[in-house]
Design a protein around this motif. Sequence first.
Motif, PDB file in Angstrom:
ATOM      1  N   ALA A  92     -11.076   8.265  -1.674  1.00 41.06           N
ATOM      2  CA  ALA A  92     -12.141   7.858  -0.742  1.00 41.06           C
ATOM      3  C   ALA A  92     -13.515   8.019  -1.376  1.00 41.06           C
ATOM      4  CB  ALA A  92     -12.039   8.658   0.546  1.00 41.06           C
ATOM      5  N   ASP A  93     -13.736   9.154  -2.020  1.00 44.82           N
ATOM      6  CA  ASP A  93     -15.027   9.392  -2.674  1.00 44.82           C
ATOM      7  C   ASP A  93     -15.279   8.370  -3.778  1.00 44.82           C
ATOM      8  OD1 ASP A  93     -15.518  11.565  -1.037  1.00 44.82           O
ATOM      9  OD2 ASP A  93     -14.917  13.050  -2.541  1.00 44.82           O
ATOM     10  N   LEU A 112      -0.672   8.974  -4.592  1.00 44.31           N
ATOM     11  CA  LEU A 112      -2.081   8.920  -4.208  1.00 44.31           C
ATOM     12  C   LEU A 112      -2.377   9.689  -2.925  1.00 44.31           C
ATOM     13  CD1 LEU A 112      -2.842   5.205  -5.139  1.00 44.31           C
ATOM     14  CD2 LEU A 112      -3.537   7.267  -6.377  1.00 44.31           C
ATOM     15  N   GLN A 113      -1.351   9.992  -2.140  1.00 46.41           N
ATOM     16  CA  GLN A 113      -1.571  10.784  -0.932  1.00 46.41           C
ATOM     17  C   GLN A 113      -2.069  12.186  -1.290  1.00 46.41           C
ATOM     18  OE1 GLN A 113       1.429   9.817  -2.029  1.00 46.41           O
ATOM     19  NE2 GLN A 113       2.775  11.596  -2.098  1.00 46.41           N
ATOM     20  N   PHE A 152       0.837  -1.196   0.000  1.00 51.49           N
ATOM     21  CA  PHE A 152       0.000   0.000   0.000  1.00 51.49           C
ATOM     22  C   PHE A 152       0.879   1.256   0.000  1.00 51.49           C
ATOM     23  CE2 PHE A 152      -2.057   3.411   2.388  1.00 51.49           C
ATOM     24  CZ  PHE A 152      -3.248   3.555   1.699  1.00 51.49           C
ATOM     25  N   GLU A 153       1.891   1.269   0.857  1.00 47.10           N
ATOM     26  CA  GLU A 153       2.779   2.432   0.939  1.00 47.10           C
ATOM     27  C   GLU A 153       3.570   2.632  -0.349  1.00 47.10           C
ATOM     28  OE1 GLU A 153       4.863   1.371   4.507  1.00 47.10           O
ATOM     29  OE2 GLU A 153       3.332   2.278   5.790  1.00 47.10           O
ATOM     30  N   GLU A 154       4.044   1.541  -0.945  1.00 47.38           N
ATOM     31  CA  GLU A 154       4.764   1.630  -2.218  1.00 47.38           C
ATOM     32  C   GLU A 154       3.871   2.203  -3.314  1.00 47.38           C
ATOM     33  OE1 GLU A 154       5.915  -2.386  -2.987  1.00 47.38           O
ATOM     34  OE2 GLU A 154       7.456  -2.404  -1.428  1.00 47.38           O
ATOM     35  N   ILE A 155       2.652   1.705  -3.388  1.00 41.93           N
ATOM     36  CA  ILE A 155       1.707   2.136  -4.423  1.00 41.93           C
ATOM     37  C   ILE A 155       1.308   3.590  -4.210  1.00 41.93           C
ATOM     38  CG2 ILE A 155      -0.626   1.749  -5.346  1.00 41.93           C
ATOM     39  CD1 ILE A 155      -0.092  -1.282  -4.518  1.00 41.93           C
ATOM     40  N   THR A 156       1.071   3.961  -2.953  1.00 40.23           N
ATOM     41  CA  THR A 156       0.726   5.348  -2.632  1.00 40.23           C
ATOM     42  C   THR A 156       1.818   6.294  -3.117  1.00 40.23           C
ATOM     43  OG1 THR A 156      -0.567   4.684  -0.707  1.00 40.23           O
ATOM     44  CG2 THR A 156       0.207   6.961  -0.757  1.00 40.23           C
ATOM     45  N   GLU A 168      -9.242   5.076 -13.286  1.00 42.27           N
ATOM     46  CA  GLU A 168      -9.469   6.389 -12.669  1.00 42.27           C
ATOM     47  C   GLU A 168      -8.179   7.039 -12.178  1.00 42.27           C
ATOM     48  OE1 GLU A 168     -11.683   9.694 -11.310  1.00 42.27           O
ATOM     49  OE2 GLU A 168     -12.308   8.043 -12.602  1.00 42.27           O
ATOM     50  N   PHE A 169      -7.263   6.220 -11.628  1.00 38.84           N
ATOM     51  CA  PHE A 169      -6.059   6.779 -11.000  1.00 38.84           C
ATOM     52  C   PHE A 169      -4.777   6.410 -11.749  1.00 38.84           C
ATOM     53  CE2 PHE A 169      -9.325   6.713  -7.768  1.00 38.84           C
ATOM     54  CZ  PHE A 169      -9.271   8.021  -7.329  1.00 38.84           C
TER      55      PHE A 169
END
Length: 145
Positions: free
Chosen positions: A91-92, A83-84, A74-78, A111-112
């Motif tokens: 979240a939306d 994404l932070q 998760f941290e690597e992908i963020t 989307e991202f």
Amino acid sequence: QMGEVIGWERKAKRWGVHVEAVDENIRVKPRNLKLVVPASGPAQETEDEDEPVYITKDNGHVMCSRPEKLKRRFEEITQKYQLQECADRVADFMMVEEGTMGVAADDFAREFDTTEIDAHDYMAWIQVCVAFREQNMQTQQQGAS
């Protein structure tokens, strides 16, 4: 029966699932799924690192076999996709209706602008965190009774 989730059907409020044994797509209520998800990730730290992460939901409790690995992914992908900087948008996007998460990894990836594998792993960690929070809230409420 084993199957693969292929997406969330908003109108039906069901997960679309491809059942491998009969090669058929079906709709399943979220409460009727038992989730077993291998999360991929780089194997670097130990010989056990190749072991996949499994998330299962049984008797209302979500359990993650290797939470430290999933958190690290998760941290690597963020960081990889920054994404932070768009946490509110994430979240939306992931909320299909108030209090309910449900979006397919391929939709998240589009989307991202991530890979589907990264989207899947990212969303899996969020699922574990939300389940942990819900389980702790239930435990606290039961203890207060």
